[in-house]
Design a protein around this motif. Structure first.
Motif, PDB file in Angstrom:
ATOM      1  N   LYS A  63       7.644   7.013  -7.573  1.00  0.00           N
ATOM      2  CA  LYS A  63       9.262   7.314  -6.826  1.00  0.00           C
ATOM      3  C   LYS A  63       9.823   6.028  -6.607  1.00  0.00           C
ATOM      4  O   LYS A  63       9.733   5.418  -5.636  1.00  0.00           O
ATOM      5  CB  LYS A  63       8.955   8.050  -5.480  1.00  0.00           C
ATOM      6  N   THR A  64      10.306   5.513  -7.523  1.00  0.00           N
ATOM      7  CA  THR A  64      10.914   4.340  -7.492  1.00  0.00           C
ATOM      8  C   THR A  64      12.230   4.115  -6.523  1.00  0.00           C
ATOM      9  O   THR A  64      12.149   2.950  -5.963  1.00  0.00           O
ATOM     10  CB  THR A  64      11.616   3.872  -8.813  1.00  0.00           C
ATOM     11  N   ILE A  65      12.801   5.383  -6.145  1.00  0.00           N
ATOM     12  CA  ILE A  65      13.890   5.077  -5.339  1.00  0.00           C
ATOM     13  C   ILE A  65      13.155   4.717  -3.819  1.00  0.00           C
ATOM     14  O   ILE A  65      13.717   3.984  -3.071  1.00  0.00           O
ATOM     15  CB  ILE A  65      14.764   6.445  -5.036  1.00  0.00           C
ATOM     16  N   SER A  66      12.050   5.541  -3.576  1.00  0.00           N
ATOM     17  CA  SER A  66      11.443   5.203  -2.274  1.00  0.00           C
ATOM     18  C   SER A  66      10.839   3.918  -2.464  1.00  0.00           C
ATOM     19  O   SER A  66      10.920   3.204  -1.215  1.00  0.00           O
ATOM     20  CB  SER A  66      10.269   6.275  -2.182  1.00  0.00           C
ATOM     21  N   GLN A  67      10.208   3.527  -3.431  1.00  0.00           N
ATOM     22  CA  GLN A  67       9.915   2.039  -3.689  1.00  0.00           C
ATOM     23  C   GLN A  67      10.781   1.086  -3.160  1.00  0.00           C
ATOM     24  O   GLN A  67      10.603   0.062  -2.671  1.00  0.00           O
ATOM     25  CB  GLN A  67       9.262   1.686  -4.960  1.00  0.00           C
ATOM     26  N   ARG A  68      11.831   1.258  -3.561  1.00  0.00           N
ATOM     27  CA  ARG A  68      13.232   0.364  -3.334  1.00  0.00           C
ATOM     28  C   ARG A  68      13.294   0.129  -1.935  1.00  0.00           C
ATOM     29  O   ARG A  68      13.414  -1.023  -1.467  1.00  0.00           O
ATOM     30  CB  ARG A  68      14.603   0.651  -4.088  1.00  0.00           C
ATOM     31  N   ILE A 108       1.003  -1.216  -0.202  1.00  0.00           N
ATOM     32  CA  ILE A 108      -0.010  -0.026   0.010  1.00  0.00           C
ATOM     33  C   ILE A 108       0.800   1.208   0.040  1.00  0.00           C
ATOM     34  O   ILE A 108       0.568   2.247  -0.775  1.00  0.00           O
ATOM     35  CB  ILE A 108      -0.908  -0.122   1.119  1.00  0.00           C
ATOM     36  N   LEU A 109       2.121   1.110   0.883  1.00  0.00           N
ATOM     37  CA  LEU A 109       2.679   2.482   0.745  1.00  0.00           C
ATOM     38  C   LEU A 109       3.445   2.697  -0.491  1.00  0.00           C
ATOM     39  O   LEU A 109       3.730   3.652  -0.985  1.00  0.00           O
ATOM     40  CB  LEU A 109       3.861   2.240   2.078  1.00  0.00           C
ATOM     41  N   GLN A 110       3.725   1.656  -0.950  1.00  0.00           N
ATOM     42  CA  GLN A 110       4.589   1.557  -2.518  1.00  0.00           C
ATOM     43  C   GLN A 110       3.547   2.220  -3.428  1.00  0.00           C
ATOM     44  O   GLN A 110       3.916   2.704  -4.320  1.00  0.00           O
ATOM     45  CB  GLN A 110       4.898   0.486  -2.968  1.00  0.00           C
ATOM     46  N   LEU A 111       2.330   1.718  -3.474  1.00  0.00           N
ATOM     47  CA  LEU A 111       1.398   2.330  -4.548  1.00  0.00           C
ATOM     48  C   LEU A 111       1.135   3.815  -4.132  1.00  0.00           C
ATOM     49  O   LEU A 111       1.022   4.468  -5.021  1.00  0.00           O
ATOM     50  CB  LEU A 111      -0.126   1.558  -4.054  1.00  0.00           C
ATOM     51  N   ARG A 132      10.401  -0.881 -15.671  1.00  0.00           N
ATOM     52  CA  ARG A 132       9.464  -2.085 -14.921  1.00  0.00           C
ATOM     53  C   ARG A 132       9.088  -1.807 -13.602  1.00  0.00           C
ATOM     54  O   ARG A 132       7.929  -1.950 -13.278  1.00  0.00           O
ATOM     55  CB  ARG A 132      10.292  -3.183 -14.888  1.00  0.00           C
ATOM     56  N   MET A 133       9.902  -0.711 -12.864  1.00  0.00           N
ATOM     57  CA  MET A 133       9.586  -0.325 -11.412  1.00  0.00           C
ATOM     58  C   MET A 133       8.227   0.448 -11.631  1.00  0.00           C
ATOM     59  O   MET A 133       7.369   0.372 -10.637  1.00  0.00           O
ATOM     60  CB  MET A 133      10.651   0.244 -10.907  1.00  0.00           C
ATOM     61  N   LEU A 134       8.128   1.274 -12.657  1.00  0.00           N
ATOM     62  CA  LEU A 134       7.106   2.085 -12.976  1.00  0.00           C
ATOM     63  C   LEU A 134       6.046   1.554 -13.410  1.00  0.00           C
ATOM     64  O   LEU A 134       4.627   1.882 -12.855  1.00  0.00           O
ATOM     65  CB  LEU A 134       7.405   3.154 -13.990  1.00  0.00           C
ATOM     66  N   TYR A 135       5.827   0.163 -13.721  1.00  0.00           N
ATOM     67  CA  TYR A 135       4.655  -0.604 -13.997  1.00  0.00           C
ATOM     68  C   TYR A 135       4.208  -1.193 -12.715  1.00  0.00           C
ATOM     69  O   TYR A 135       3.127  -1.789 -12.825  1.00  0.00           O
ATOM     70  CB  TYR A 135       5.187  -1.749 -14.841  1.00  0.00           C
TER      71      TYR A 135
END
Length: 505
Positions: A26-31, A18-21, A105-108
């Motif tokens: 923001k791919t750096i935050s997602q990592r 949920i936080l990643q959604l 791919r992270m943006l997908y």
């Protein structure tokens, strides 16, 4: 004992997703969120495993509805071990994903879907309700389908269609079996089903019902002749996705067989014979398929099929020693197969291809990393005293006692073929020189130092776990002994869910 923390391994991945959604672009935050969530999930899994190992099985009645009327979650030695191993593999893959995937791919939505997949896996291991197991399987299928199609390349879509078609068929068989079970017993709680099925007078109907579960779980486990979707699809997605699939998805099917056929459908002579025939054919099919594949990931995909047969053969014999071999091999296989696909991803990052005909010279260029990889390869083959050696001892021992000589022959052939293809891979990829007509890519050399570390770290982490499983095998044997005791005698599981009243007649 009732414990509300049983669902923590599920919720941590739900909240992480949920936080990643929220941080979609923001791919750096997602990592950071992915690695952090996976690490917290690992700590939670360790805590739950330790509590169950020391204090005994735990359960949770959802919404405080008493079993068998409400949905129940159960943490016993088998389920918590699976959650722990899944968390270790998931943590390693999350680190690799932060470097091994491109930003597009992270943006997908790779990272949130990855954590939804881990959530579904943990839910499947912890549920004590047969219909809830089906629901978690659907969460796994949907998440894995999205991960497989991520990027939209033609090969991925083709593999995903085969994957999804066979898994929909598996779900249909599974749901049909659940419907019949509910029709004849009026219950969906697995502990309650265990008691009612034993007293059900129409045993032929119970046997027919079990066939639906064999078909459903057999497809998910890639058992002969329902395996062909696996080598046709596992080589198409990114290596981080393939590592999750190769290490975990087929093992959910093996877990489900262990759970359902130890608790509800106790295997009779016909079922055991059927399992044994399928096991032998699965080993041989996977072994011979691996011999002719020049692509590293296709080779590993057929080895997955081959080694599923090892585990299924242990279930077919259904004795304590045989089940110890199956459970030990299950623990070993999740870690090693996850690492093998990460190694394939590392090779692709370094050389830009996984075609063994175009590879070579890796040992010369990267000797230390190559030696680490060699330990993983030795573990996969089963060189003593590494992790793949010990479960085979149990399987061979019981196969000779039970006079299952076809299975003994299949084990020998599967082991020798595994040795042959891994030795050939080592010679082609690491030992020989690069072919003269191939232009060598050295992508690894141009990476920043922190990226190099993050690319190798998960391989090193899983290699360390593999070495622990092999060198400290006595600790794993104690765990496996505890698990198999409760698979052979399910009364502690039933008593945990239903209480002592379940045995009062």
């Amino acid at each position: 004992m009732i414990d509300n923390h049983i669902l923590a391994p599920v919720f941590i991945h739900l909240f992480t997703a949920i936080l990643q959604l929220i941080a979609w672009r923001k791919t750096i935050s997602q990592r950071f969120l992915s690695v952090g969530g996976a690490f917290i999930g690992l700590l939670i899994a360790i805590r739950l495993f330790a509590q169950v190992y020391n204090e005994g099985p735990l359960h949770l009645n959802a919404s405080n509805w008493d079993a068998p009327f409400g949905i129940v979650f159960v943490a016993d030695p088998l389920s918590t071990t699976m959650v722990l191993i899944t968390s270790i593999a998931g943590f390693a893959v999350s680190i690799f994903s932060s470097i091994g995937l491109n930003r597009q791919r992270m943006l997908y939505g790779y990272f949130p879907i990855f954590h939804f997949l881990l959530m579904g896996l943990n839910g499947a291991f912890l549920t004590g309700d047969i219909f809830n197991l089906y629901v978690w399987f659907e969460v796994i299928i949907i998440s894995s389908f999205v991960l497989m199609t991520l990027g939209g390349r033609k090969a991925q879509l083709e593999g995903a269609v085969k994957y999804m078609s066979m898994n929909i068929l598996a779900s249909t068989f599974f749901l049909t079996g659940i419907g019949i079970l509910y029709g004849i017993t009026g219950s969906l709680n697995m502990a309650d089903l265990a008691l009612k099925i034993r007293d059900f007078p129409n045993k032929p109907l119970v046997g027919v019902t079990s066939i639906f579960f064999i078909l459903g779980f057999g497809i998910k486990s890639a058992v002969f002749p329902l395996y062909y979707w696996l080598p046709s699809s596992y080589h198409t997605p990114p290596s981080a996705v393939a590592a999750t699939f190769g290490g975990l998805l087929t093992k959910v099917g093996i877990y489900a067989i262990l759970r359902v056929f130890s608790l509800i459908f106790i295997p009779d002579d016909f079922t055991r014979t059927l399992f044994m025939v399928l096991a032998v054919l699965t080993i041989l099919t996977g072994a011979f398929g691996a011999m002719v594949k020049p692509n590293i990931r296709r080779l590993f995909s057929y080895l997955i099929v081959c080694h599923i047969g090892f585990m299924l053969g242990g279930i077919a014999m259904f004795s304590k020693i045989a089940l110890m071999g199956t459970v030990f091999y299950l623990i070993h296989d999740i870690i090693v197969k996850t690492n093998m696909f990460l190694i394939a991803g590392f090779i692709r990052q370094v050389r830009g291809t996984m075609d063994m005909n175009k590879l070579g010279g890796l040992y010369k260029d990267y000797p230390i990393i190559s030696l680490i990889i060699a330990l993983v390869l030795f573990s996969l083959v089963g060189i003593p005293p590494l992790s793949g050696f010990w479960p085979k001892i149990y399987l061979f021992q019981e196969a000779f006692i039970e006079k299952q000589y076809f299975f003994v022959a299949a084990l020998i052939i599967g082991s020798l073929v595994t040795l042959y293809v891994i030795a050939k891979m080592w010679a082609d990829v690491f030992w020989k020189d690069v072919p003269a007509d191939v232009e060598v890519e050295n992508k690894f050399e141009t990476m920043p130092p922190f990226k190099k570390i993050l690319l190798v770290l998960p391989i090193l982490l899983l290699c360390g776990v593999t070495l622990y499983i092999g060198i400290q095998a006595e600790n794993i044997i104690l765990l496996v002994d505890k698990i198999t005791n409760e698979l052979m005698d399910t009364s502690p599981y039933i008593r945990t869910v239903l209480g002592d009243k379940a045995f009062e007649q």
